[in-house]
Each structure stands twice: as structure tokens, then as C-alpha cells.
Design an enzyme around this catalytic site. Structure first.
Site, short mmCIF file in Angstrom:
data_model
loop_
_atom_site.label_atom_id
_atom_site.label_comp_id
_atom_site.label_asym_id
_atom_site.label_seq_id
_atom_site.Cartn_x
_atom_site.Cartn_y
_atom_site.Cartn_z
N SER A 15 -9.70 -13.34 5.85
CA SER A 15 -9.24 -13.52 7.23
C SER A 15 -9.32 -12.20 8.01
O SER A 15 -9.55 -12.21 9.22
CB SER A 15 -7.83 -14.11 7.29
OG SER A 15 -6.90 -13.25 6.69
N ASN A 16 -9.15 -11.08 7.33
CA ASN A 16 -9.33 -9.79 8.03
C ASN A 16 -10.80 -9.56 8.37
O ASN A 16 -11.11 -9.01 9.42
CB ASN A 16 -8.79 -8.63 7.18
CG ASN A 16 -7.28 -8.48 7.31
OD1 ASN A 16 -6.78 -8.02 8.33
ND2 ASN A 16 -6.56 -8.90 6.27
N MET A 88 -9.83 -6.59 -4.14
CA MET A 88 -8.80 -6.41 -5.15
C MET A 88 -9.25 -5.59 -6.37
O MET A 88 -8.65 -5.67 -7.43
CB MET A 88 -8.24 -7.77 -5.58
CG MET A 88 -7.65 -8.57 -4.43
SD MET A 88 -6.53 -7.62 -3.34
CE MET A 88 -4.98 -7.94 -4.16
N HIS A 107 -3.24 -2.50 3.40
CA HIS A 107 -2.32 -2.87 2.32
C HIS A 107 -1.08 -3.55 2.91
O HIS A 107 -0.54 -3.07 3.90
CB HIS A 107 -1.93 -1.61 1.53
CG HIS A 107 -1.08 -1.93 0.34
ND1 HIS A 107 -1.60 -2.50 -0.81
CD2 HIS A 107 0.25 -1.82 0.13
CE1 HIS A 107 -0.63 -2.71 -1.67
NE2 HIS A 107 0.51 -2.30 -1.12
N ASP A 143 -3.77 3.27 -3.37
CA ASP A 143 -2.95 3.13 -2.17
C ASP A 143 -2.24 4.43 -1.76
O ASP A 143 -1.08 4.41 -1.35
CB ASP A 143 -1.92 2.00 -2.36
CG ASP A 143 -2.57 0.65 -2.57
OD1 ASP A 143 -3.67 0.44 -2.03
OD2 ASP A 143 -1.99 -0.19 -3.28
#
Ligand code: GAR
Length: 187
Positions: A15-16, A88, A107, A143
Site C-alpha cells: 500500500s505504501n 521484510m 517503520h 531500524d
């Protein structure tokens, strides 16, 4: 304005990716999505690449030297920005060494809180008052790269994992494009 050629990496829903493709149509938006990479042959998001005639590559990260395949494509399409959008897999050191341009990730938490997986359940377990999303540069640690933008909302008593995901993702659709605009606003 010359738009930066961008590659979006996905693993699932996309969706992004869909949102970035849509935003790219704006004359003033600094990037164009020129290539898509998925590590999952069944990723739903590949549909958006197909619908928009954007070339894509499905990679098997278990294969030796899969990074070389990616680098070849990034060179072919003159990619200067990589956006990880629900990708992922961890970006390997080898890839980071070979691709010396910008790599950014989105994130679903307020980093440095809740790095890694299962973010929403941990946010609830730790009884956080607020949560949100972070767009950051990618480095060799998970991250942990420099933050470009964060967006926050307050958690309600009624929130569960499903509602947190929904609320977080609706902020992501603003955060990712804004982060990209911010990156290119100075150069
Ligand atoms: C997004 O919410 C993104 O923040 C998350 O995966 C989702 C992908 O959604 N990324 C991570 O958890 C990375 N650690 P999408 O495929 O619909 O864009």
C-alpha cells in the site's frame, strides 16, 4: 525539475508502494518510481507495478550473490533512491557497500522504540501513550539509521492491534512522501 529515479522494495501488500506511485504523478514530487523489487513472488503489491507498467524483479534472497542481480537492475534504471516499503528482509552489508546512494525505510513505530517485528503487540503490551511511524536512513544496524521524519498519534483505550495498524498506516501515507520531499528540498 529532474525527478530522481527510485526503486521501491516490497514483501507484501504494497500500500505504501501504491501511494508513492500515486504521489509520483504530481509534477512537483521529487521522485518517479522506476523499478520495484520483491522478495516474495506472491506479494500483492506486485499488482501495482504491473498496473502501472513499472518493471519489477522478484529476488530469492537465499541465493548466493542475489545482491549483484539487484545492483545490476539499479544501475540499469539509474536509480538514486531506494525506498523500503514493507520489505521484510534485512539489507545486507554487501548491498550497502555496493549501493552508495540513498536508502530509506518506513517503520511502524516511533524509533528508537520497538525496532524489528511485531511492533503493534509490543506497543500495546508496554502500555505506550502514543505511537506512530518513522522514516529513516538505512544503515548496517536494524531500524537504527538517522531519522528523517516521525509522525505521532495518541493511543485510545479501545485500540487493538488492528486499529493501531490502520491508524499507523494512514499516517505512513503522509510520512513517506513528506520524508522524500524533505530529503530533496535542499538539493
Ligand atoms: C508498513 O506498515 C511498514 O511500516 C511496515 O510494513 C508495512 C507494509 O505495508 N514495515 C515494517 O514493519 C518494516 N520493519 P505495505 O506493504 O502495505 O506498504
Amino acid at each position: 525539475m529532474v525527478k530522481k529515479n527510485t526503486c521501491v522494495f516490497i514483501s507484501g501488500k504494497g500500500s505504501n508502494l501504491k501511494n508513492l506511485i500515486k504521489r509520483s504523478r504530481d509534477y512537483n514530487f521529487p521522485i518517479n518510481v522506476k523499478f520495484v523489487i520483491s522478495d516474495n513472488i506472491n506479494a500483492y503489491g506486485l499488482k501495482y507495478a504491473k498496473q502501472n507498467s513499472i518493471p519489477f524483479l522478484i529476488i530469492n534472497t537465499k541465493k548466493r550473490n542475489y545482491e549483484n542481480k539487484i545492483i545490476n537492475k539499479l544501475n540499469k534504471y539509474h536509480i538514486s533512491l531506494v525506498c523500503l516499503a514493507g520489505y521484510m528482509k534485512i539489507i545486507s552489508k554487501k548491498f550497502l557497500i555496493k549501493f552508495r546512494k540513498k536508502i530509506i525505510n518506513i517503520h511502524p513505530s516511533l524509533l528508537p522504540k520497538f525496532k524489528g517485528l511485531n511492533t503493534y503487540s509490543r506497543v500495546l503490551k508496554f502500555k505506550e501513550k502514543k505511537t506512530g511511524c518513522t522514516v529513516h536512513y538505512v544503515n548496517e544496524k536494524l531500524d537504527s539509521g538517522n531519522v528523517i521524519i516521525k509522525k505521532t498519534f495518541f493511543i485510545n483505550l479501545h485500540d487493538d492491534e488492528i486499529s493501531l495498524k490502520k491508524r499507523t498506516q494512514s499516517l505512513e501515507y503522509f510520512a513517506f512522501p513528506e520524508a522524500i520531499i524533505k530529503i530533496y528540498s535542499n538539493n
